[in-house]
Write an enzyme that holds these catalytic residues in place. Structure first.
Site, PDB file in Angstrom:
ATOM      1  N   SER A  38      -9.629   1.731   2.830  1.00 38.13           N
ATOM      2  CA  SER A  38      -8.803   2.589   2.018  1.00 38.13           C
ATOM      3  C   SER A  38      -7.755   1.810   1.227  1.00 38.13           C
ATOM      4  O   SER A  38      -7.146   2.357   0.308  1.00 38.13           O
ATOM      5  CB  SER A  38      -8.083   3.596   2.928  1.00 38.13           C
ATOM      6  OG  SER A  38      -7.178   2.939   3.803  1.00 38.13           O
ATOM      7  N   LYS A  48       0.852  -1.184   0.000  1.00 40.41           N
ATOM      8  CA  LYS A  48       0.000   0.000   0.000  1.00 40.41           C
ATOM      9  C   LYS A  48       0.891   1.239   0.000  1.00 40.41           C
ATOM     10  O   LYS A  48       1.931   1.270   0.680  1.00 40.41           O
ATOM     11  CB  LYS A  48      -0.897  -0.022   1.230  1.00 40.41           C
ATOM     12  CG  LYS A  48      -1.921   1.100   1.293  1.00 40.41           C
ATOM     13  CD  LYS A  48      -2.855   0.897   2.487  1.00 40.41           C
ATOM     14  CE  LYS A  48      -3.899   1.990   2.584  1.00 40.41           C
ATOM     15  NZ  LYS A  48      -4.869   1.751   3.678  1.00 40.41           N
ATOM     16  N   SER A  95     -10.086  -0.590   6.927  1.00 39.77           N
ATOM     17  CA  SER A  95      -9.448  -0.429   5.616  1.00 39.77           C
ATOM     18  C   SER A  95      -8.679  -1.630   5.099  1.00 39.77           C
ATOM     19  O   SER A  95      -8.221  -1.629   3.956  1.00 39.77           O
ATOM     20  CB  SER A  95      -8.526   0.801   5.634  1.00 39.77           C
ATOM     21  OG  SER A  95      -9.283   1.966   5.790  1.00 39.77           O
TER      22      SER A  95
END
Length: 468
Positions: free
Chosen positions: A154, A81, A178
Site C-alpha cells: 500500500s 506515507k 506494504s
C-alpha cells in the site's frame, strides 16, 4: 546545481550537507523543482509541504553553520506515507472519509525524524486505509520504470518517490507486504522491522497486530540511518520493545558469513521469473562465501489464507466510528475487507489465532538455525497493472501476490527487501532477506554486503524528460 544529485543515496547527500559542499536549502529546492516537474505524471505525493520544507532546510543550515550537527538525517529531504500523523498537515490514510483530518501533533516516528533534523517534503499517496486498492476517486501512483507496471501496495507513493528521485528516503507501513511489495515493484530497498521495534503511536492503523512501520530508501545503508532514528521504546505505544536500539548505521559489518536458508519446494510455487531471480541471488551469495542450506518452512499457504480474515477483523474495529455509517464514502475493496471481518465468529478468529501462534513458533524455531530466509519480495514477479486487476481479500490472486510477504507479518519477523535484478522489459525485481526477531543489524549488514557486490540498487528509471 547538478540535477543528478536527486539520485544520490541518503548517506551520500548527508555527507555533502555535513561538509557544506551543498546546503540543505539548495538540495531541497532541487527536489521541490523535480516534484513540480515530475509528480503531475507520477502522482507520488498527496501533499507537498513546500513552505515547511524550505523552513526545515533553512533551520538545518543555520544549525549546521553554528556547529550543531544532529546526525546523518540533518537537512536531508524525506517524505512520509500519508498515514503518519503530522501536526498541522492533512493526513488522509488514502481515504476520502479522512480527507479533512489534520492532526494536532506528530506521530512518534514523525517527531523522531523532525528531532533528527530531517526536512519534510510532504505526504505520500497510498492505498485506501493501507489495504490493497487505491480509492476509486483518488489518483494511483505510477511506476517510474514503466507506467503499465504495478507500483505496489500500500506504500505505493513511498516506493515511487524514492525510485524517481523525489525524496532521499520515505517511511512506509507493512501489514501484509506494504513496504516489501512496492519496494520490489519500484526497485528500492525496504525494511519491515520486527513487530514492536518501531512505535505505531500516531499512525492510522489497518490491523494493529500486523502493522509495521519502516524505511524505504535506495540502499541498506540508508535504511539503517532511518531505522536507528525511529526505532525504540515509546511510552505512547505499549507494544514497543524495550530492547536497546543498536547503532545500525555503525554496525554494517558481518561478524561471520551468514547461513542462508532456501526452501526449494516453496520457491517452486512461485512464477518462473521469480525462481530465476532467486537462483541468481543464491549464486551471488555463494560467490560471497555465504553458506546455502536447504530447509523446510512451515506451511505458508494456510497462514496466507488466514491473513485476509484476521486483517479484516482488526480493520472492522479500526473503522467502527465511520463504517458502516459512512459506507458510501468507502471504496469497494476496503469495504469488502471490513465486511469480511464483521462476518467472522469468535470461534473463527480463535481457530486462526491458534494457527498463527503455531506458525510463529515454527518460524522462530526455523530461524534458530539460519541467519537469512531467502524469498521473493512479490509473489508474482513485476506484474503489470492489468495482471493486478481484482487484487482483493480472499482471491487466489491476492494469496499468490502476498504469499511470500503476509506470513512474515503474521509472525512479526524482520525482512529486508533489496533490488535483485530486472525483467526482460526492464522493470525491477526484489528479493527478501528474512531474519530472526530483532536481527535488523545483521540483515542490514548482509544487505549492505550484497549491495557492494551488485549494482541493481544503483540503476534508476529514465525520467530526464517530465513527459517520460
Amino acid at each position: 546545481m547538478d540535477k543528478g544529485i536527486a539520485y544520490l543515496e541518503l548517506t551520500e547527500i548527508a555527507e555533502l550537507i555535513r561538509t557544506r559542499r551543498v546546503t540543505s536549502t539548495e538540495v531541497t529546492n532541487v527536489l521541490l523543482e523535480r516534484i513540480a516537474a515530475l509528480d503531475p505524471q507520477l502522482q507520488a505525493y498527496a501533499t507537498v509541504t513546500r513552505d515547511r520544507a524550505l523552513s526545515d532546510a533553512a533551520t538545518a543550515d543555520a544549525e549546521i553553520d553554528r556547529g550543531h550537527y544532529r546526525g546523518a538525517l540533518h537537512g536531508v529531504p524525506i517524505a512520509l506515507k500519508d498515514l503518519v500523523h503530522t501536526a498541522g498537515i492533512t493526513t488522509t490514510a488514502g481515504t476520502t472519509v479522512y480527507q479533512d483530518f489534520v492532526p494536532d501533533r506528530d506521530g512518534t516516528v514523525a517527531a523522531r525524524l523532525r528531532a533528527a533534523g530531517a526536512v519534510l517534503l510532504g505526504k505520500l499517496r497510498m492505498t485506501e486505509g493501507a489495504f490493497s486498492a487505491h480509492h476509486p476517486d483518488l489518483p494511483t501512483p505510477v511506476n517510474p520504470w514503466d507506467r503499465d507496471t504495478w507500483s505496489g501496495v500500500s506504500s505505493s507513493g513511498s516506493g515511487v518517490a524514492v525510485a524517481a528521485g523525489l525524496a532521499f528516503g520515505a517511511l512506509g507501513s507493512d501489514t501484509g507486504g506494504s513496504i516489501r511489495l512496492p519496494s520490489g515493484a519500484n526497485g528500492v530497498t525496504g525494511l519491515k522491522p520486527t513487530w514492536g521495534r518501531v512505535s505505531r503511536a500516531g499512525i492510522f492503523d489497518l490491523a494493529p497486530s500486523l502493522d509495521h512501520i519502516g524505511p524505504m530508501t535506495r540502499s541498506a545503508r540508508d535504511a539503517a540511518v532511518i531505522l536507528e532514528t525511529i526505532a525504540g521504546w515509546d511510552p505512547a505505544d505499549a507494544t514497543t520493545s524495550t530492547k536497546a536500539v543498536p547503532a545500525y548505521s555503525q554496525s554494517l559489518r558481518l561478524d561471520s558469513l551468514p547461513v542462508v536458508g532456501v526452501d526449494r519446494v516453496l520457491n517452486a510455487t512461485f512464477d518462473s521469473e521469480s525462481q530465476e531471480m532467486l537462483a541468481a541471488v543464491e549464486q551471488a551469495l555463494s560467490n560471497l562465501g555465504w553458506r546455502i542450506v536447504e530447509i523446510t518452512t512451515p506451511d505458508f499457504s494456510a497462514v496466507a489464507d488466514d491473513w485476509s480474515a484476521m486483517c479484516g477483523a482488526e480493520a472492522a474495529l479500526v473503522h467502527e466510528a465511520t463504517y458502516p455509517d459512512r459506507k458510501s464514502e468507502y471504496g469497494p475493496v476496503l469495504a469488502d475487507l471490513i465486511e469480511l471481518g464483521r462476518s467472522l465468529s469468535a470461534v473463527d478468529l480463535e481457530r486462526m489465532s491458534q494457527r498463527r501462534r503455531k506458525f510463529s513458533g515454527s518460524m522462530n524455531r526455523l530461524m534458530d538455525d539460519i541467519d537469512i530466509l531467502l524469498l521473493p519480495s512479490v509473489g508474482t514477479a513485476s506484474p503489470t497493472i492489468a495482471e493486478m486487476d481484482g487484487l482483493e481479500a480472499g482471491t487466489e490472486l491476492f494469496t499468490r501476490v502476498t504469499g511470500p510477504t503476509a506470513p512474515i507479518d503474521m509472525c512479526g519477523l524482520p525482512s529486508l527487501t533489496l533490488p535483485s535484478g530486472f525483467t526482460e522489459r526492464g522493470t525491477p525485481l526484489g528479493v527478501q532477506f528474512v531474519g530472526p526477531q530483532f536481527s535488523e543489524d545483521k540483515l542490514l549488514a548482509a544487505g549492505d554486503a550484497f549491495q557492494h557486490a551488485t549494482d541493481h540498487h544503483r540503476r534508476h528509471p529514465a525520467l530526464d524528460n517530465p513527459e517520460s
